[in-house]
Write a protein that holds these residues in place. Sequence first.
Motif, mmCIF file in Angstrom:
data_model
loop_
_atom_site.group_PDB
_atom_site.id
_atom_site.type_symbol
_atom_site.label_atom_id
_atom_site.label_comp_id
_atom_site.label_asym_id
_atom_site.label_seq_id
_atom_site.Cartn_x
_atom_site.Cartn_y
_atom_site.Cartn_z
ATOM 1 N N SER A 347 34.351 34.952 35.868
ATOM 2 C CA SER A 347 33.179 35.280 35.063
ATOM 3 C C SER A 347 33.082 35.219 33.298
ATOM 4 O O SER A 347 32.376 35.780 32.682
ATOM 5 N N GLY A 348 34.339 34.775 32.914
ATOM 6 C CA GLY A 348 34.563 34.371 31.650
ATOM 7 C C GLY A 348 35.052 35.536 30.857
ATOM 8 O O GLY A 348 35.139 35.523 29.671
ATOM 9 N N ALA A 349 36.006 36.380 31.408
ATOM 10 C CA ALA A 349 36.521 37.202 30.907
ATOM 11 C C ALA A 349 38.087 37.110 30.330
ATOM 12 O O ALA A 349 38.391 36.188 31.061
ATOM 13 N N THR A 350 38.343 37.354 29.537
ATOM 14 C CA THR A 350 39.894 37.138 28.955
ATOM 15 C C THR A 350 40.835 38.289 29.727
ATOM 16 O O THR A 350 40.572 39.466 29.626
ATOM 17 N N VAL A 351 41.685 37.852 30.424
ATOM 18 C CA VAL A 351 42.748 38.383 31.312
ATOM 19 C C VAL A 351 44.157 38.163 30.803
ATOM 20 O O VAL A 351 44.371 36.830 30.801
ATOM 21 N N LEU A 376 40.480 47.806 27.165
ATOM 22 C CA LEU A 376 41.535 47.427 27.941
ATOM 23 C C LEU A 376 41.643 47.984 29.231
ATOM 24 O O LEU A 376 41.720 49.250 29.693
ATOM 25 N N ARG A 377 41.318 46.978 30.213
ATOM 26 C CA ARG A 377 41.250 47.227 31.514
ATOM 27 C C ARG A 377 42.552 46.902 32.348
ATOM 28 O O ARG A 377 42.672 45.832 32.408
ATOM 29 N N HIS A 378 42.981 47.688 33.319
ATOM 30 C CA HIS A 378 44.381 47.035 33.868
ATOM 31 C C HIS A 378 44.344 47.029 35.471
ATOM 32 O O HIS A 378 43.586 47.982 36.038
ATOM 33 N N ALA A 379 44.941 46.386 35.925
ATOM 34 C CA ALA A 379 45.130 46.315 37.486
ATOM 35 C C ALA A 379 46.543 45.268 37.812
ATOM 36 O O ALA A 379 47.048 44.633 36.997
ATOM 37 N N GLU A 380 46.878 45.510 38.973
ATOM 38 C CA GLU A 380 48.064 44.920 39.437
ATOM 39 C C GLU A 380 47.855 43.515 39.951
ATOM 40 O O GLU A 380 48.971 42.771 40.048
ATOM 41 N N VAL A 381 46.549 43.192 40.535
ATOM 42 C CA VAL A 381 46.527 41.777 41.105
ATOM 43 C C VAL A 381 45.477 41.426 40.899
ATOM 44 O O VAL A 381 44.391 42.107 40.284
ATOM 45 N N LEU A 382 44.928 40.111 40.969
ATOM 46 C CA LEU A 382 43.770 39.323 40.728
ATOM 47 C C LEU A 382 43.298 39.264 42.242
ATOM 48 O O LEU A 382 43.992 38.902 43.039
ATOM 49 N N GLU A 386 39.356 37.278 39.564
ATOM 50 C CA GLU A 386 39.225 38.675 38.468
ATOM 51 C C GLU A 386 40.009 39.914 38.821
ATOM 52 O O GLU A 386 40.897 39.689 39.846
ATOM 53 N N LEU A 387 39.848 40.681 37.937
ATOM 54 C CA LEU A 387 40.826 41.967 38.156
ATOM 55 C C LEU A 387 40.434 42.514 39.613
ATOM 56 O O LEU A 387 39.177 42.688 40.059
ATOM 57 N N SER A 388 41.514 42.896 40.439
ATOM 58 C CA SER A 388 41.295 43.451 41.587
ATOM 59 C C SER A 388 41.234 45.151 41.364
ATOM 60 O O SER A 388 42.203 45.710 41.350
ATOM 61 N N GLN A 428 42.558 43.160 31.496
ATOM 62 C CA GLN A 428 41.396 42.623 30.646
ATOM 63 C C GLN A 428 41.163 43.192 29.536
ATOM 64 O O GLN A 428 40.996 44.248 29.286
ATOM 65 N N VAL A 429 40.877 42.245 28.525
ATOM 66 C CA VAL A 429 40.402 42.722 27.288
ATOM 67 C C VAL A 429 39.026 42.197 26.797
ATOM 68 O O VAL A 429 38.792 40.890 26.807
ATOM 69 N N ASP A 430 38.291 43.200 26.308
ATOM 70 C CA ASP A 430 36.875 42.783 26.152
ATOM 71 C C ASP A 430 36.755 43.380 24.547
ATOM 72 O O ASP A 430 36.951 44.461 24.195
#
Length: 976
Positions: A347-351, A376-382, A386-388, A428-430
Amino acid sequence: MTSTSLAPQPAGLRQASVSRFSAEYRTDTAFVANPRPRLSWVVATESTDWQQTRAELRLTRAGAVESAVHEGPDSVLVEWPFEAIDAGEQVAVEVRVSGNDGGTTAWSAPLALAGGYLEGPWQAEAIGLPVLSRAEIPLGQPGQLRHEFTVGPGLAKATLFATAHGVYQAEINGSEVDDQVLKPGWTAYADRLNHETTDVTALLKQGANAIGVWLAGGWYTEKYGFHGFATPFYGEQPAVKVELHLEYADGTRQTVASGPEWRGTTAGPLVSSGIYAGESFDARRIEAGWSLPDFDDSRWLPACLDSRAADSRTAGSKPWAEATPAVAPPVRRIEELPVREVLTTPSGATVLDFGQNLVGRLRIRVSGDAGRRITLRHAEVLEDGELSLRPLRLAAATDSYTLAGGGEDSGEEEWEPRFTFHGFRYAQVDNWPGELDPAAITAVVIHNDMRRTGWFECSDPMLNRLHENALWGMRGNFLALPTDCPQRDERLGWTGDIQVFSPTASYLYDSLGFLSSWLQDLAIEQSHRNGVVPIVVPAVLGMLESPVAAWGDAATVVPWVLYERFGDLGLLGRQYRSMCDWADALLRVRDSSGLWQGQMQLGDWLDPAAPPDKPGAARTHGDIVASAYLFRSLDLTAKAAAVLGADDDHGKYSALAEDVRSAFLAEYVTPAGRMVSDAQTAYSLALMFGISTDPVQRQALGDRLAELARLGGYRIATGFVGTPLVADALTVTGHMDAAERLLTQTECPSWLYPVTQGATTIWERWDSILEDGTVNPGEMTSFNHYALGAIADWMHRTVAGLAPAAPGYRKQHIAPRPLRSLQHAGTSHETPYGLASVAWKRSGERILVEAVVPPGTTAVVSLPDGSEEFEVGSGRYAWDVPDAAPAAAYGAVSLDSPLSAIMDDPEAYAAVWQAIDAHDPAAAAQFRKDTVWYRQTSLNQGLIFTPAPIKREIGSALSALSGTRTDVPSLAPREH
């Protein structure tokens, strides 16, 4: 005996020394929580067979010196031999030790101790942030409080006491008072609060001073519950008590205490904060100098006295429990990890990928225009690149920072969230200004600052990664209390998880103080429920208030484990009433058979056969799990009674345990040694809890367990209850090869399947990521759950071979059992007496074993050649013995071979499925997953629906393999 001892020769009477001297339980501060703290010391010496004969203790208080003599060998948690330490009193204690070698150590370095408790009741009032009306302030609104005061001449000592309904950090004259985070942690707030005691003398000056407090709701104002029905449990807004004690050289004292004259604001930079939601910070709202004197706080409002606590569910007539000094080491920033890789998602996001699933938060350094908001959004896996986020459920796990800006000359701004934490590998850094330099963002790992005490390594990198995953799982979930997971809208103190993991936890880290603190809350919550232990502690769910097997049994199991691993008789005595109350609660729910049956249970939770939406639907019936734990808790309570000298209780609970044993065997075990639930967990419970004691019956149960393991293709078939037991149950009944196959299996479900998928922590589900790469659709899909990592304890005790043979490792059991697939393995553990270690390696047809037995201890040695056990004293040892389990010798195989022989021959098994895979990968996957590996069914019969051309290729592959084994008879491998 076929081994030879290569014990080192005595090095003469080298001077012994005291290498570690400490007071219970914390070593990070001089302040003690107990006026009579127990003392422990470790001696280093080259002398072999060394034992302490006496110790001399010397106390210095107020310039006077007192002495005491401690006769005998005890050096762990020795009772305080002097008068109690008064509140605020500073003393120093030293020890010197004499041994059976005739030598005496020099005096240890002085151990500085101080009474870390208040002399009387708190003078501080509980204050919260200013509120004009409830409608104006959201739940758990964070903010700041401040107060100015004057320090006179001749200040000698300044001590800060503070606690909170919520989380706080204090500053004095612009400096934070310590490096702790998320103080004071989470306890059963209505009944028990922790306070920190901090020496802040160096932060004060004569004249005007100021104290400031950052305050947020933390766990106190969080919403708890599932399926969208989460509600606040404790209170709506945070509050804090702060008390600063000043002592002057002339003996005068001064107290600065929180009260209505303090001022506060909710208009500061900390906009919002939540454990699950994350934190929002607006740097434009920073008021420089707010915790310095002479700050203009005219726009700040008077603090509110915390009368709101009376409206909470748990407050009643006592809204603030008595605060006592914390006994657990605090939460701190432990480690920092850099960005491993910057990813651009579809989607073009920076992770950002930090390469390790961790618990903590991000620290950023950034420059940009005022008002720019970075998220700053956090997740354990992709998932799909994308962030899951689905596994997080309702936890937003999102932090945001709004820049102060100020032009080109303003420089970098640095920020790290203060009162939240996340479980994540990816972030993910937006809306980052300009090009993102990965060096500008760092992952900060936080957890309780326990001392690392256990290590393991072997020749298999995947097993090393598995062990590392268990370690990181513990690190991520030992944060304020032993939680189940650190990422989603849960993070609760599930009793079942720590019940099964406590042996592993006690090996990897000095977790005694941490778990001792949590057990106090368990006993408190239990006391409100007529002996029933809730499924989470602190109890915030209000569900399953009846006894739940394997969860509530934490009341008996965890204290006993801590006694075994640390030798803490005092803790066992303190928790004994809790153990009895739980045992008595279970006796009240027995049915007429004398067993625990017919109630809702969580059972063998997350058996891999359970559907994603029914994690309790295990192969082992819940009644079997419950009745086994009924026996287990009665048996442990009887053992505790014996140790504590409660003879009447010992007789009572022993007799009751025997009644349950007889009823269990009559109800669930057939005369031939089959169990009613013909499942691996059932057999493991009967064997490892000691319910079955007859040698013939135990062997029959073990044989069937091994057969079940093979029938299932050596894939895991156990959940939370059975997984910590199955490898041991196979080992003690002579099926080490089957245990090894389970451990080294890489197909799903297995311990190593997550490793093949890149896991860096232990997963909640065996298939949290499915074989097609998608995330398990179950609602509960955590990638950081330590329970299934309990296998690490078997790796320490059996694969490497180090276990306690007496409480606190006063005697060790050195019994390495080399796996066929390994060339070497080793473990070391910092016992209460010093470092113990065992390591082995293969050398031709020999096994070389090396061990270190710490001073003051002995060890029972059982070498892997099967020779008779023997005992040694302290020292360094080496033994060279024949390899009793060399590489397995396999015979000729064909389509006529039994399915069991194919499964027990890894090369033959690989040849079969790879031949199928070359033509039909889906059919190969189904063959591997669905085949039942019977003893009296041939491979040819098992392939009944396989096309003839593929069968011929399988036959050719097996023939080629057999050709390499022409000198080997066609025999199935032995089991050991």
